[in-house]
Design a protein around this motif. Structure first.
Motif, mmCIF file in Angstrom:
data_model
loop_
_atom_site.group_PDB
_atom_site.id
_atom_site.type_symbol
_atom_site.label_atom_id
_atom_site.label_comp_id
_atom_site.label_asym_id
_atom_site.label_seq_id
_atom_site.Cartn_x
_atom_site.Cartn_y
_atom_site.Cartn_z
ATOM 1 N N LYS A 69 -9.260 4.693 -4.192
ATOM 2 C CA LYS A 69 -9.992 4.125 -5.324
ATOM 3 C C LYS A 69 -11.445 4.562 -5.373
ATOM 4 O O LYS A 69 -12.176 4.153 -6.268
ATOM 5 C CB LYS A 69 -9.941 2.593 -5.247
ATOM 6 N N THR A 70 -11.899 5.301 -4.390
ATOM 7 C CA THR A 70 -13.303 5.711 -4.344
ATOM 8 C C THR A 70 -13.375 7.224 -4.161
ATOM 9 O O THR A 70 -12.411 7.842 -3.703
ATOM 10 C CB THR A 70 -14.033 5.055 -3.153
ATOM 11 N N VAL B 195 1.487 6.621 -0.079
ATOM 12 C CA VAL B 195 0.166 6.657 -0.707
ATOM 13 C C VAL B 195 -0.757 7.583 0.079
ATOM 14 O O VAL B 195 -1.398 8.468 -0.486
ATOM 15 C CB VAL B 195 -0.447 5.236 -0.774
ATOM 16 N N ALA B 196 -0.837 7.380 1.368
ATOM 17 C CA ALA B 196 -1.707 8.208 2.202
ATOM 18 C C ALA B 196 -1.297 8.086 3.658
ATOM 19 O O ALA B 196 -0.711 7.083 4.071
ATOM 20 C CB ALA B 196 -3.162 7.773 2.045
ATOM 21 N N LYS C 93 0.190 -0.745 -6.865
ATOM 22 C CA LYS C 93 -0.957 -1.633 -6.677
ATOM 23 C C LYS C 93 -1.593 -1.450 -5.304
ATOM 24 O O LYS C 93 -2.723 -1.867 -5.093
ATOM 25 C CB LYS C 93 -0.528 -3.091 -6.840
ATOM 26 N N ALA C 94 -0.852 -0.878 -4.369
ATOM 27 C CA ALA C 94 -1.439 -0.662 -3.050
ATOM 28 C C ALA C 94 -2.554 0.365 -3.194
ATOM 29 O O ALA C 94 -2.476 1.273 -4.012
ATOM 30 C CB ALA C 94 -0.379 -0.155 -2.075
ATOM 31 N N GLY C 95 -3.598 0.212 -2.410
ATOM 32 C CA GLY C 95 -4.683 1.173 -2.545
ATOM 33 C C GLY C 95 -5.618 1.131 -1.351
ATOM 34 O O GLY C 95 -5.489 0.264 -0.483
ATOM 35 N N TRP C 96 -6.511 2.106 -1.327
ATOM 36 C CA TRP C 96 -7.510 2.112 -0.250
ATOM 37 C C TRP C 96 -8.843 2.615 -0.760
ATOM 38 O O TRP C 96 -8.935 3.299 -1.778
ATOM 39 C CB TRP C 96 -7.009 2.893 0.957
ATOM 40 N N GLY D 74 -17.209 -3.112 -2.220
ATOM 41 C CA GLY D 74 -16.071 -2.631 -2.988
ATOM 42 C C GLY D 74 -15.260 -3.771 -3.580
ATOM 43 O O GLY D 74 -15.817 -4.669 -4.229
ATOM 44 N N PRO D 75 -13.947 -3.759 -3.343
ATOM 45 C CA PRO D 75 -13.086 -4.776 -3.957
ATOM 46 C C PRO D 75 -13.303 -6.164 -3.365
ATOM 47 O O PRO D 75 -12.790 -7.147 -3.898
ATOM 48 C CB PRO D 75 -11.674 -4.268 -3.628
#
Ligand SMILES: [Zn+2]
Length: 273
Positions: free
Chosen positions: A29-30, A88-89, A109-112, A121-122
């Motif tokens: 997300k960044t 995802v990663a 919806k999963a993220g980092w 951040g979040p």
């Protein structure tokens, strides 16, 4: 997520970040700082806030990740080269360790996030943790007019409860999901605080005891009343009831929580017509 954070810390003790592979959709997300800025940094500690786990590195940067309902982490040693469905990663660490972040289903919806020092951040704007003194003080004094169930699900008011535990906490406290905080007397407020502590502590114990995969979606099997409408109430034996919404349902026991009153379920009344 608390128990998950503990397992990540255990698995990555003393590890140095070596690199990462983006595998699927845009889970990162960044863009600044870039993940490569972590290469060579040593992991110092892991902690959790609400549903987010932070990996803190000795160069001041951190990785924050969030699994959502269908996400999971796989620990790999040695690291695999595969790209499983929903991946995802993959983060690679020293001594042949890797962590694969993945998600089942299509929710994405999963993220980092990779965050610089001082950047939340979040996590910015999250309310106090459910079992903190700060939130207990809020419960004792607030004149919030929202339904307690709504309030407990609002991460800006209180972090880390969610709808499943909200059902269980209110059942434990024998309070109606439709009651508001301002309608509660002092004794009821204390019951709510005690129930929050008990239910979350028991949930953590169960999570710690789980073996194998780290998916979140198996947690539901362990709730006391959440997701169990139609099943006998573990306290009184009457059937648990539900109120359905677009995105979730509220489960409660009329006898234990609402003085016998059955709350209107719009979806059910539509079906009956
Ligand atoms: Zn009951």
């Amino acid at each position: 997520m608390q128990a998950l954070g503990e397992r990540v810390e255990e698995w990555l003790r003393g590890a140095t970040f070596e690199g990462y592979e983006p595998l699927g959709f845009t889970g990162l997300k960044t863009y600044d700082p870039p993940p490569d800025a972590l290469v060579g940094a040593k992991l110092e500690r892991v902690d959790r806030r609400a549903k987010y786990v932070s990996l803190w590195f000795d160069n001041g940067l951190r990785i924050v990740f969030h699994l959502s309902q269908a996400g999971r982490l796989d620990f790999e040693s040695p690291p695999k080269r595969t790209k499983p469905k929903g991946a995802v990663a993959r983060w690679r660490f020293s001594d042949g360790r890797a962590v694969l972040l993945r998600e089942h289903g299509t929710e994405r919806k999963a993220g980092w996030w990779v965050l610089a020092p001082g950047d939340d951040g979040p996590l910015e704007g999250l309310g106090p943790e459910a079992t903190s003194d700060e939130f207990a003080e809020f419960v004792r004094t607030a004149t919030d007019g929202r339904r307690i169930h709504t309030l407990l699900r609002d991460q800006r008011t209180v972090a880390g409860v969610g709808r499943g535990y909200a059902d269980d906490v209110l059942h434990r406290a024998q309070l109606s999901p439709y009651a508001s905080l301002k309608s509660l007397n002092a004794e009821e407020r204390e019951r709510l605080i005690a129930a929050l502590h008990e239910v979350l502590a028991e949930g953590l114990e169960r999570e710690r005891g789980r073996e194998g995969g780290l998916s979140q979606n198996k947690l539901g099997e362990h709730f006391t009343v959440h997701g169990k409408a139609g099943v006998p109430c573990p306290r009184c034996g009457d059937d648990l009831k539900r109120v359905s919404y677009e995105s979730h349902e509220v489960v409660y026991c009329p006898r234990c929580q609402t003085g016998g009153k059955v709350l209107a379920d719009r979806r059910l009344s539509r079906l009956v017509k």
